[in-house]
Each structure stands twice: as C-alpha cells, then as structure tokens.
Design a protein around this motif. Structure first.
Motif, PDB file in Angstrom:
ATOM      1  N   TRP A   1       0.842  -1.192   0.000  1.00  0.00           N
ATOM      2  CA  TRP A   1       0.000   0.000   0.000  1.00  0.00           C
ATOM      3  C   TRP A   1       0.877   1.241   0.000  1.00  0.00           C
ATOM      4  N   PRO A   2       0.402   2.349  -0.568  1.00  0.00           N
ATOM      5  CA  PRO A   2       1.173   3.602  -0.486  1.00  0.00           C
ATOM      6  C   PRO A   2       1.348   4.032   0.965  1.00  0.00           C
ATOM      7  N   ARG A   3       2.570   4.381   1.333  1.00  0.00           N
ATOM      8  CA  ARG A   3       2.830   4.826   2.703  1.00  0.00           C
ATOM      9  C   ARG A   3       2.439   6.286   2.876  1.00  0.00           C
ATOM     10  N   GLU A   4       2.727   7.093   1.870  1.00  0.00           N
ATOM     11  CA  GLU A   4       2.296   8.500   1.861  1.00  0.00           C
ATOM     12  C   GLU A   4       1.629   8.763   0.509  1.00  0.00           C
ATOM     13  N   PHE A   5       0.307   8.648   0.499  1.00  0.00           N
ATOM     14  CA  PHE A   5      -0.442   8.786  -0.744  1.00  0.00           C
ATOM     15  C   PHE A   5      -0.234  10.176  -1.341  1.00  0.00           C
ATOM     16  N   SER A   6       0.012  10.199  -2.663  1.00  0.00           N
ATOM     17  CA  SER A   6       0.251  11.469  -3.351  1.00  0.00           C
ATOM     18  C   SER A   6      -0.103  11.329  -4.825  1.00  0.00           C
ATOM     19  N   LEU A   7      -0.647  12.401  -5.384  1.00  0.00           N
ATOM     20  CA  LEU A   7      -0.961  12.452  -6.817  1.00  0.00           C
ATOM     21  C   LEU A   7       0.040  13.321  -7.575  1.00  0.00           C
ATOM     22  N   GLN A   8       1.075  13.784  -6.879  1.00  0.00           N
ATOM     23  CA  GLN A   8       2.002  14.723  -7.507  1.00  0.00           C
ATOM     24  C   GLN A   8       2.833  14.076  -8.606  1.00  0.00           C
ATOM     25  N   ASN A   9       3.039  12.774  -8.536  1.00  0.00           N
ATOM     26  CA  ASN A   9       3.756  12.106  -9.630  1.00  0.00           C
ATOM     27  C   ASN A   9       2.966  12.229 -10.930  1.00  0.00           C
ATOM     28  N   PHE A  10       1.655  12.028 -10.844  1.00  0.00           N
ATOM     29  CA  PHE A  10       0.825  12.130 -12.037  1.00  0.00           C
ATOM     30  C   PHE A  10       0.658  13.581 -12.473  1.00  0.00           C
ATOM     31  N   GLU A  11       0.626  14.495 -11.513  1.00  0.00           N
ATOM     32  CA  GLU A  11       0.569  15.915 -11.868  1.00  0.00           C
ATOM     33  C   GLU A  11       1.815  16.313 -12.644  1.00  0.00           C
ATOM     34  N   ALA A  12       2.962  15.817 -12.195  1.00  0.00           N
ATOM     35  CA  ALA A  12       4.214  16.121 -12.886  1.00  0.00           C
ATOM     36  C   ALA A  12       4.224  15.525 -14.286  1.00  0.00           C
ATOM     37  N   VAL A  13       3.672  14.325 -14.417  1.00  0.00           N
ATOM     38  CA  VAL A  13       3.633  13.682 -15.736  1.00  0.00           C
ATOM     39  C   VAL A  13       2.769  14.475 -16.693  1.00  0.00           C
ATOM     40  N   PHE A  14       1.572  14.859 -16.255  1.00  0.00           N
ATOM     41  CA  PHE A  14       0.635  15.527 -17.161  1.00  0.00           C
ATOM     42  C   PHE A  14       0.978  16.996 -17.375  1.00  0.00           C
ATOM     43  N   GLN A  15       1.807  17.569 -16.504  1.00  0.00           N
ATOM     44  CA  GLN A  15       2.236  18.941 -16.734  1.00  0.00           C
ATOM     45  C   GLN A  15       3.321  19.018 -17.792  1.00  0.00           C
ATOM     46  N   SER A  16       3.894  17.903 -18.126  1.00  0.00           N
ATOM     47  CA  SER A  16       4.905  17.882 -19.179  1.00  0.00           C
ATOM     48  C   SER A  16       4.212  17.880 -20.538  1.00  0.00           C
ATOM     49  N   SER A  17       4.499  18.877 -21.340  1.00  0.00           N
ATOM     50  CA  SER A  17       3.876  18.949 -22.668  1.00  0.00           C
ATOM     51  C   SER A  17       4.328  17.804 -23.562  1.00  0.00           C
ATOM     52  N   GLY A  18       5.521  17.267 -23.270  1.00  0.00           N
ATOM     53  CA  GLY A  18       6.048  16.185 -24.086  1.00  0.00           C
ATOM     54  C   GLY A  18       5.217  14.927 -24.002  1.00  0.00           C
ATOM     55  N   ILE A  19       4.750  14.593 -22.815  1.00  0.00           N
ATOM     56  CA  ILE A  19       4.006  13.351 -22.670  1.00  0.00           C
ATOM     57  C   ILE A  19       2.622  13.452 -23.310  1.00  0.00           C
ATOM     58  N   MET A  20       2.015  14.629 -23.265  1.00  0.00           N
ATOM     59  CA  MET A  20       0.702  14.779 -23.893  1.00  0.00           C
ATOM     60  C   MET A  20       0.818  14.703 -25.413  1.00  0.00           C
ATOM     61  N   THR A  21       1.865  15.303 -25.958  1.00  0.00           N
ATOM     62  CA  THR A  21       2.112  15.188 -27.400  1.00  0.00           C
ATOM     63  C   THR A  21       2.381  13.745 -27.788  1.00  0.00           C
ATOM     64  N   ALA A  22       3.207  13.067 -26.981  1.00  0.00           N
ATOM     65  CA  ALA A  22       3.514  11.668 -27.253  1.00  0.00           C
ATOM     66  C   ALA A  22       2.280  10.792 -27.155  1.00  0.00           C
ATOM     67  N   MET A  23       1.412  11.080 -26.191  1.00  0.00           N
ATOM     68  CA  MET A  23       0.175  10.314 -26.056  1.00  0.00           C
ATOM     69  C   MET A  23      -0.714  10.510 -27.284  1.00  0.00           C
ATOM     70  N   GLY A  24      -0.786  11.735 -27.782  1.00  0.00           N
ATOM     71  CA  GLY A  24      -1.573  11.996 -28.987  1.00  0.00           C
ATOM     72  C   GLY A  24      -1.031  11.253 -30.195  1.00  0.00           C
ATOM     73  N   VAL A  25       0.294  11.233 -30.343  1.00  0.00           N
ATOM     74  CA  VAL A  25       0.912  10.492 -31.452  1.00  0.00           C
ATOM     75  C   VAL A  25       0.604   9.001 -31.332  1.00  0.00           C
ATOM     76  N   THR A  26       0.679   8.468 -30.122  1.00  0.00           N
ATOM     77  CA  THR A  26       0.427   7.041 -29.915  1.00  0.00           C
ATOM     78  C   THR A  26      -1.018   6.687 -30.239  1.00  0.00           C
ATOM     79  N   VAL A  27      -1.950   7.501 -29.775  1.00  0.00           N
ATOM     80  CA  VAL A  27      -3.365   7.236 -30.065  1.00  0.00           C
ATOM     81  C   VAL A  27      -3.615   7.295 -31.569  1.00  0.00           C
ATOM     82  N   ALA A  28      -3.052   8.304 -32.226  1.00  0.00           N
ATOM     83  CA  ALA A  28      -3.258   8.454 -33.669  1.00  0.00           C
ATOM     84  C   ALA A  28      -2.667   7.282 -34.440  1.00  0.00           C
ATOM     85  N   LYS A  29      -1.442   6.892 -34.114  1.00  0.00           N
ATOM     86  CA  LYS A  29      -0.814   5.808 -34.869  1.00  0.00           C
ATOM     87  C   LYS A  29      -1.456   4.463 -34.563  1.00  0.00           C
TER      88      LYS A  29
END
Length: 293
Positions: A53-81
């Motif tokens: 189980w998470p010892r200190e629950f946090s959503l900041q890892n996912f916030e950091a991921v989605f705040q990166s413009s690179g991952i959203m662009t990459a996700m769009g390319v993956t969905v399209a292809k």
C-alpha cells in the motif's frame, strides 16, 4: 452421479490450484507494485519498504507527468498511430487474405511459401533503415503505418477464417449482381468480426507498445510516441536531471523513479481498459482453425 475423487486426485488438484495461485501472484504483483509506488510520495518511496500500500499517498507524480507537454504530445501520437495503424493493417491484410483464400488463385502455393519464408528471415536492421530512408519516411508519421500495414502471420489467421465462410453466402451475393469488392466489403467483413477484433487487438497492442520505431526512425520529438518517451524517461540515470524537468514546487517531492512509475501507469491503462471489450471476440478468434470437420 459425480465420480468421487481419489485421495491422489484431490492432492493433485490442491497442488494444481496452489500453483495457479502462485502464477497469478507472480503475474499481478509487479503491476501492483508499480501502481502502489506511482501513488506514493516520491521522496518517501526512496526510503524503500513499500510493497502493498502507499505509505504517503500522493498524486504529484501524475501531476508532474501531465504537466509535461512532451508526454501529452507523445500520447496523442500514440493514439493516432494506433487507430490509423489498426484500421490500415486490418483492412489491407484482410484484402490480401481474402484473395489468398480463393481456390482459383494462380500461384497461391508459391505465394504462401514465399510469405512463410518472410516469417523466419528478414533483411535486418541496416537494410531496413536504408529502405525507410530511401522512401523518405524518416521523421514521418507514415513510418508507423506503412511498414506495419501487412503481416503474413495475421494473413494466415484471416485466410483460415475466410475459408470457413459458407460458399453459399458469396454465391447468393453474385446472383444479386455483387462483384468481388461488394462481396468482400458487404458480405465477408460483416461476418468476420471475431477475427477482425482478434487481429485488431494483436496489432493495437503492438502499435501501442512499439517504442523501437520511434527510437530508430524518429528524431523529431513531436512525432515520438508515448513508449519512446517512456523509454527515454527510464534511460535517464540522474534523478537531478529528471527533477529539473518538473516545473514548480512539485520537483521537491517527485523523483526520477516516481516519474517512471507514474508514466508506466499512464501508458498501460488505456490498453488495459480496451481489452475487456474485445475479449469475447479475442477468445473466439483464437479458436479459428483449431477444430476440423
């Protein structure tokens, strides 16, 4: 009346069930471990000891991921292809397989032999790269689609299914004045949903998980898929470099390891959600050709 099991059979069933539980645990736990660490505070996770189980629950890892413009662009390319690649692959492979399934195809056995050879022998990476370069598909979205639009293995699955379709369906369509294209599009494909869903799932998983194409043939970061992005994230050896890429105060509580975990969760969930909707077709499609007579 049910036959009562002997003591030996009961013991065998017990060990068999226990073995299945162990296999399920070994399969599921790595996924659970990644999920737990993805939802745990990054700095706290570096201390170790997080298993269930998470010892200190946090959503900041996912916030950091989605705040990166690179991952959203990459996700769009993956969905399209994935969407375009699956549609083109299924349609083109089905067309060729339908022709191969016709009894009157001239040279059919030779084509099948040549196609079978390609399943075991390829030209290699360097000749393939030079071919892609000569076709002007480097740093092009088409490099995800055209080289993967045909698979002889998938052709065999399609061809086996098409040969089991009753000849009466095509004969009735011909009597009504349908040509080969009309028969294929309006008669054969509608009754082939199990095999279409199976091949779509096969190729969809391939397109979604393919990182190698982006690594070898794509230098433009705007055309790199999510798996190539994940590959580069995992390849980072310095947590300081990763933390520097995360904006604002979030960088104080996330690490390169926590970003990796969150990114893996984000890239895996979509294909996991799609699978249950295609499972019934997938199971039926996998039985194609397994029973004769």
């Amino acid at each position: 009346m049910f036959k009562r099991k002997t003591k030996g059979e009961a013991i065998f069933d017990m060990f068999n069930n226990f073995g299945m539980l162990i296999v399920c645990f070994l399969t599921i736990y790595p996924i659970w471990y990644v999920l737990v660490n993805a939802f745990n505070d990054g700095q706290d996770a570096m201390r170790g000891g997080i298993y269930w189980w998470p010892r200190e629950f946090s959503l900041q890892n996912f916030e950091a991921v989605f705040q990166s413009s690179g991952i959203m662009t990459a996700m769009g390319v993956t969905v399209a292809k994935t969407v375009v690649g699956v549609f083109v692959h299924v349609l083109f492979t089905a067309m060729v397989a339908y022709a191969f399934s016709r009894k009157g195809l001239i040279g059919g056995k030779l084509y099948i032999f040549l196609g079978t050879v390609t399943m075991f022998f390829t030209g290699g990476l360097i000749p393939t790269y030079l071919l892609i370069k000569d076709l002007n598909m480097l740093d092009s979205f088409l490099v995800y689609i055209i080289p993967a639009m045909f698979s002889f293995f998938d052709l065999i699955i399609f061809m086996t299914f098409f040969r089991e379709i009753p000849d009466g369906l095509e004969e009735a369509a011909k009597i009504d004045g349908a040509n080969d294209w009309s028969i294929f599009l309006r008669v054969v494909l509608p009754v082939s949903m199990p095999v279409i869903a199976t091949i779509a799932l096969f190729h969809g998983v391939y397109q979604w998980n393919d990182y190698f194409t982006g690594v070898i043939y794509i230098n433009n970061t705007d055309l790199q898929p999510i798996q190539t992005y994940l590959y580069k994230v995992i390849a980072q050896s310095s947590s300081n470099q990763m933390m520097a890429q995360v904006p604002g105060g979030i960088s104080k509580t996330v690490t390169s390891q926590s970003i990796k975990m969150a990114t893996m969760v984000v890239t895996t969930l979509p294909i996991v959600f799609v699978y249950p909707f295609l499972q019934r077709y997938f199971v039926k499609g996998m039985m194609i050709g397994s029973i004769k007579g």
